[in-house]
Design a protein around this motif. Structure first.
Motif, PDB file in Angstrom:
ATOM      1  N   GLY A  12       0.830  -1.188   0.000  1.00 44.13           N
ATOM      2  CA  GLY A  12       0.000   0.000   0.000  1.00 44.13           C
ATOM      3  C   GLY A  12       0.865   1.238   0.000  1.00 44.13           C
ATOM      4  N   ILE A  13       0.584   2.166  -0.905  1.00 41.28           N
ATOM      5  CA  ILE A  13       1.357   3.399  -0.987  1.00 41.28           C
ATOM      6  C   ILE A  13       0.434   4.606  -1.044  1.00 41.28           C
ATOM      7  CG2 ILE A  13       3.189   2.190  -2.247  1.00 41.28           C
ATOM      8  CD1 ILE A  13       2.356   3.927  -4.716  1.00 41.28           C
ATOM      9  N   GLU A  14       0.978   5.751  -0.665  1.00 40.97           N
ATOM     10  CA  GLU A  14       0.310   7.033  -0.876  1.00 40.97           C
ATOM     11  C   GLU A  14       1.345   7.997  -1.420  1.00 40.97           C
ATOM     12  OE1 GLU A  14      -2.705  10.206   1.301  1.00 40.97           O
ATOM     13  OE2 GLU A  14      -1.437   8.917   2.554  1.00 40.97           O
ATOM     14  N   SER A  15       1.010   8.666  -2.527  1.00 43.32           N
ATOM     15  CA  SER A  15       1.955   9.548  -3.209  1.00 43.32           C
ATOM     16  C   SER A  15       1.575  11.010  -3.009  1.00 43.32           C
ATOM     17  CB  SER A  15       1.987   9.235  -4.706  1.00 43.32           C
ATOM     18  OG  SER A  15       2.400   7.904  -4.942  1.00 43.32           O
ATOM     19  N   PHE A  16       2.594  11.845  -2.891  1.00 47.01           N
ATOM     20  CA  PHE A  16       2.432  13.283  -2.754  1.00 47.01           C
ATOM     21  C   PHE A  16       3.398  13.957  -3.726  1.00 47.01           C
ATOM     22  CE2 PHE A  16       1.642  11.261   1.285  1.00 47.01           C
ATOM     23  CZ  PHE A  16       0.611  11.954   1.902  1.00 47.01           C
ATOM     24  N   GLY A  17       2.963  15.038  -4.351  1.00 46.40           N
ATOM     25  CA  GLY A  17       3.863  15.818  -5.187  1.00 46.40           C
ATOM     26  C   GLY A  17       3.939  15.335  -6.618  1.00 46.40           C
ATOM     27  N   ALA A  18       4.696  16.073  -7.426  1.00 45.75           N
ATOM     28  CA  ALA A  18       4.838  15.773  -8.844  1.00 45.75           C
ATOM     29  C   ALA A  18       5.708  14.542  -9.058  1.00 45.75           C
ATOM     30  CB  ALA A  18       5.451  16.967  -9.575  1.00 45.75           C
ATOM     31  N   ASP A  19       5.371  13.776 -10.084  1.00 43.53           N
ATOM     32  CA  ASP A  19       6.087  12.529 -10.346  1.00 43.53           C
ATOM     33  C   ASP A  19       7.536  12.744 -10.773  1.00 43.53           C
ATOM     34  OD1 ASP A  19       3.846  11.093  -9.722  1.00 43.53           O
ATOM     35  OD2 ASP A  19       3.277  10.664 -11.796  1.00 43.53           O
ATOM     36  N   ASP A  20       7.888  13.961 -11.222  1.00 42.37           N
ATOM     37  CA  ASP A  20       9.245  14.190 -11.708  1.00 42.37           C
ATOM     38  C   ASP A  20      10.180  14.742 -10.634  1.00 42.37           C
ATOM     39  OD1 ASP A  20       8.031  16.660 -11.503  1.00 42.37           O
ATOM     40  OD2 ASP A  20       8.652  17.374 -13.490  1.00 42.37           O
ATOM     41  N   GLY A  21       9.704  14.879  -9.391  1.00 42.36           N
ATOM     42  CA  GLY A  21      10.569  15.360  -8.329  1.00 42.36           C
ATOM     43  C   GLY A  21      11.444  14.251  -7.779  1.00 42.36           C
ATOM     44  N   ARG A  52       4.843   7.336   0.810  1.00 40.31           N
ATOM     45  CA  ARG A  52       4.919   6.578   2.057  1.00 40.31           C
ATOM     46  C   ARG A  52       4.206   5.244   1.837  1.00 40.31           C
ATOM     47  NH1 ARG A  52       1.037  10.184   6.199  1.00 40.31           N
ATOM     48  NH2 ARG A  52      -0.838  10.143   4.906  1.00 40.31           N
ATOM     49  N   TYR A  53       4.708   4.205   2.522  1.00 41.81           N
ATOM     50  CA  TYR A  53       4.127   2.887   2.254  1.00 41.81           C
ATOM     51  C   TYR A  53       4.017   2.049   3.513  1.00 41.81           C
ATOM     52  CZ  TYR A  53       8.689   0.378   2.319  1.00 41.81           C
ATOM     53  OH  TYR A  53       9.898  -0.192   2.686  1.00 41.81           O
ATOM     54  N   ASP A  54       3.094   1.066   3.432  1.00 36.39           N
ATOM     55  CA  ASP A  54       2.863   0.114   4.518  1.00 36.39           C
ATOM     56  C   ASP A  54       3.795  -1.083   4.348  1.00 36.39           C
ATOM     57  OD1 ASP A  54       0.499   1.472   5.540  1.00 36.39           O
ATOM     58  OD2 ASP A  54      -0.582   0.671   3.813  1.00 36.39           O
ATOM     59  N   LEU A  55       4.402  -1.529   5.443  1.00 30.45           N
ATOM     60  CA  LEU A  55       5.137  -2.779   5.400  1.00 30.45           C
ATOM     61  C   LEU A  55       4.158  -3.939   5.182  1.00 30.45           C
ATOM     62  CD1 LEU A  55       7.683  -2.371   8.347  1.00 30.45           C
ATOM     63  CD2 LEU A  55       7.911  -1.630   5.958  1.00 30.45           C
ATOM     64  N   ARG A  56       4.673  -5.092   4.840  1.00 33.40           N
ATOM     65  CA  ARG A  56       3.811  -6.268   4.669  1.00 33.40           C
ATOM     66  C   ARG A  56       2.986  -6.518   5.941  1.00 33.40           C
ATOM     67  NH1 ARG A  56       7.205 -11.077   1.625  1.00 33.40           N
ATOM     68  NH2 ARG A  56       8.659  -9.755   0.422  1.00 33.40           N
ATOM     69  N   ASP A  57       1.831  -7.087   5.763  1.00 35.23           N
ATOM     70  CA  ASP A  57       0.922  -7.414   6.865  1.00 35.23           C
ATOM     71  C   ASP A  57       0.462  -6.189   7.637  1.00 35.23           C
ATOM     72  OD1 ASP A  57       0.328 -10.231   6.870  1.00 35.23           O
ATOM     73  OD2 ASP A  57       2.428 -10.602   7.348  1.00 35.23           O
ATOM     74  N   SER A  58       0.410  -5.039   6.950  1.00 33.19           N
ATOM     75  CA  SER A  58      -0.134  -3.847   7.601  1.00 33.19           C
ATOM     76  C   SER A  58      -0.808  -2.968   6.561  1.00 33.19           C
ATOM     77  CB  SER A  58       0.956  -3.057   8.330  1.00 33.19           C
ATOM     78  OG  SER A  58       1.825  -2.397   7.422  1.00 33.19           O
ATOM     79  N   GLU A  60      -2.709  -1.268   3.757  1.00 33.72           N
ATOM     80  CA  GLU A  60      -3.228  -1.752   2.481  1.00 33.72           C
ATOM     81  C   GLU A  60      -2.334  -2.812   1.846  1.00 33.72           C
ATOM     82  OE1 GLU A  60      -6.157  -0.952   1.241  1.00 33.72           O
ATOM     83  OE2 GLU A  60      -6.590   0.402   2.900  1.00 33.72           O
ATOM     84  N   SER A  61      -1.230  -3.156   2.494  1.00 30.31           N
ATOM     85  CA  SER A  61      -0.322  -4.149   1.928  1.00 30.31           C
ATOM     86  C   SER A  61      -0.861  -5.563   2.120  1.00 30.31           C
ATOM     87  CB  SER A  61       1.069  -4.024   2.545  1.00 30.31           C
ATOM     88  OG  SER A  61       1.672  -2.791   2.181  1.00 30.31           O
ATOM     89  N   THR A  62      -0.284  -6.495   1.386  1.00 29.50           N
ATOM     90  CA  THR A  62      -0.728  -7.886   1.455  1.00 29.50           C
ATOM     91  C   THR A  62      -0.707  -8.387   2.889  1.00 29.50           C
ATOM     92  OG1 THR A  62      -0.001  -8.402  -0.788  1.00 29.50           O
ATOM     93  CG2 THR A  62      -0.167 -10.241   0.760  1.00 29.50           C
ATOM     94  N   THR A  63      -1.813  -8.950   3.325  1.00 27.25           N
ATOM     95  CA  THR A  63      -1.913  -9.539   4.657  1.00 27.25           C
ATOM     96  C   THR A  63      -2.003 -11.056   4.511  1.00 27.25           C
ATOM     97  OG1 THR A  63      -3.017  -7.609   5.601  1.00 27.25           O
ATOM     98  CG2 THR A  63      -3.306  -9.695   6.746  1.00 27.25           C
ATOM     99  N   ALA A  64      -1.088 -11.753   5.155  1.00 23.78           N
ATOM    100  CA  ALA A  64      -1.089 -13.219   5.118  1.00 23.78           C
ATOM    101  C   ALA A  64      -1.380 -13.745   6.517  1.00 23.78           C
ATOM    102  CB  ALA A  64       0.240 -13.741   4.586  1.00 23.78           C
TER     103      ALA A  64
END
Length: 280
Positions: A12-21, A52-58, A60-64
């Motif tokens: 799971g990720i969330e993006s902020f700002g322009a893609d070229d930065g 910013r992103y979630d580690l596994r098992d947290s 929106e990331s894959t939960t096993a």
């Protein structure tokens, strides 16, 4: 918010700002919300692309199976490098907070070409468990109070938020901010199964990981500009943990936040963001 598939799992990720930065990748500890919104926004104002992103098992990331993870710390480190590649922004400035700071250290050591700078916030250079003899353990009195509490019904959003606020009071963090954060984490957790909710709130997954081999002795090999941020009042990872990391990494800058504990408080966001931006 979205997900990106790397190494056969979704992060799971969330993006902020322009893609070229220039890319700043924020590894959650364990969820992405450990990094304050205001910090992300300030980094964007400084011309950065922030993810910013979630580690596994947290989050929106894959939960096993959060209680028995079938991966290691080095797998989490490889996730960070693979995410940079997938986002197309490398080399990236990698930042990790708490357990995410451990992931970030190993990622920078194992995948040096993926990262141009490193920020390590409120973390230490040894895995969960007994620390090295020269490093402080968690504050014993605070830990007794934390673990003496009755655990909440993890399926009850308000009970979980209350539990988080009470823990923040013990650790010296802002209870109101902790309550709000716990509610946001609860809302993002996939389902109300108690093990999954507990893993998201407490980072229990990380305490069960295989964190071998040791990496502390490898830190002097790091060649990227590094910022170590640590709260002076941190009772979970005392400030000496941050000081030890800063001594070990050549040229690292240590930024001690006098009135902070485990979280980055709102008042410290401008100082932390400016120090991160100064790394390049």
């Amino acid at each position: 918010m979205t997900t990106v598939n790397v190494q056969g799992i979704d992060l799971g990720i969330e993006s902020f700002g322009a893609d070229d930065g220039p890319l700043v990748l924020l590894a959650g500890g364990t969820t992405m919300l450990s990094w304050p919104d205001a910090l992300c926004e300030r980094l964007v104002a400084g011309g950065r692309r922030v993810v910013r992103y979630d580690l596994r098992d947290s989050g929106e990331s894959t939960t096993a199976d959060p209680l028995a993870p079938a991966y290691t710390l080095r797998d989490l480190a490889a996730d960070a490098a693979a995410l940079v590649d997938a986002l197309g922004g490398g080399p990236a400035h990698l930042a990790g907070i708490g357990v995410g700071g451990m992931v970030a250290q190993v990622a920078a050591l194992d995948h040096p070409g993926a990262f141009s700078a490193l920020t390590l916030a409120g973390t230490r250079a040894v895995a969960p468990g007994p620390p090295d003899d020269d490093l402080p353990d968690h504050d014993a009195a605070a830990m007794r109070r934390l673990f003496a509490r009755t655990t909440p019904d993890w399926g009850d959003r308000e009970a979980v938020a209350d539990f988080a606020a009470a823990g923040a009071r013990i650790l010296g963090d802002d209870p109101a901010a902790a309550r709000a954060l716990a509610a946001r984490i609860w809302d993002r957790t996939p389902g109300t199964a108690p093990p999954v909710q507990m893993a998201n709130q407490l980072g229990m997954v990380f305490s069960r990981l295989d964190c071998a081999p040791r990496w502390r002795e490898r830190l002097p090999a790091l060649k990227v500009p590094t910022l170590v941020v640590h709260g002076l009042e941190n009772l979970f990872f005392p400030v000496a943990d941050g000081e030890a990391i800063a001594r070990a990494i050549p040229g690292a800058r240590l930024l001690v936040l006098p009135e902070a504990a485990t979280a980055i408080p709102a008042a410290a966001v401008p100082q932390v963001a400016d120090a991160m931006l100064a790394l390049g």
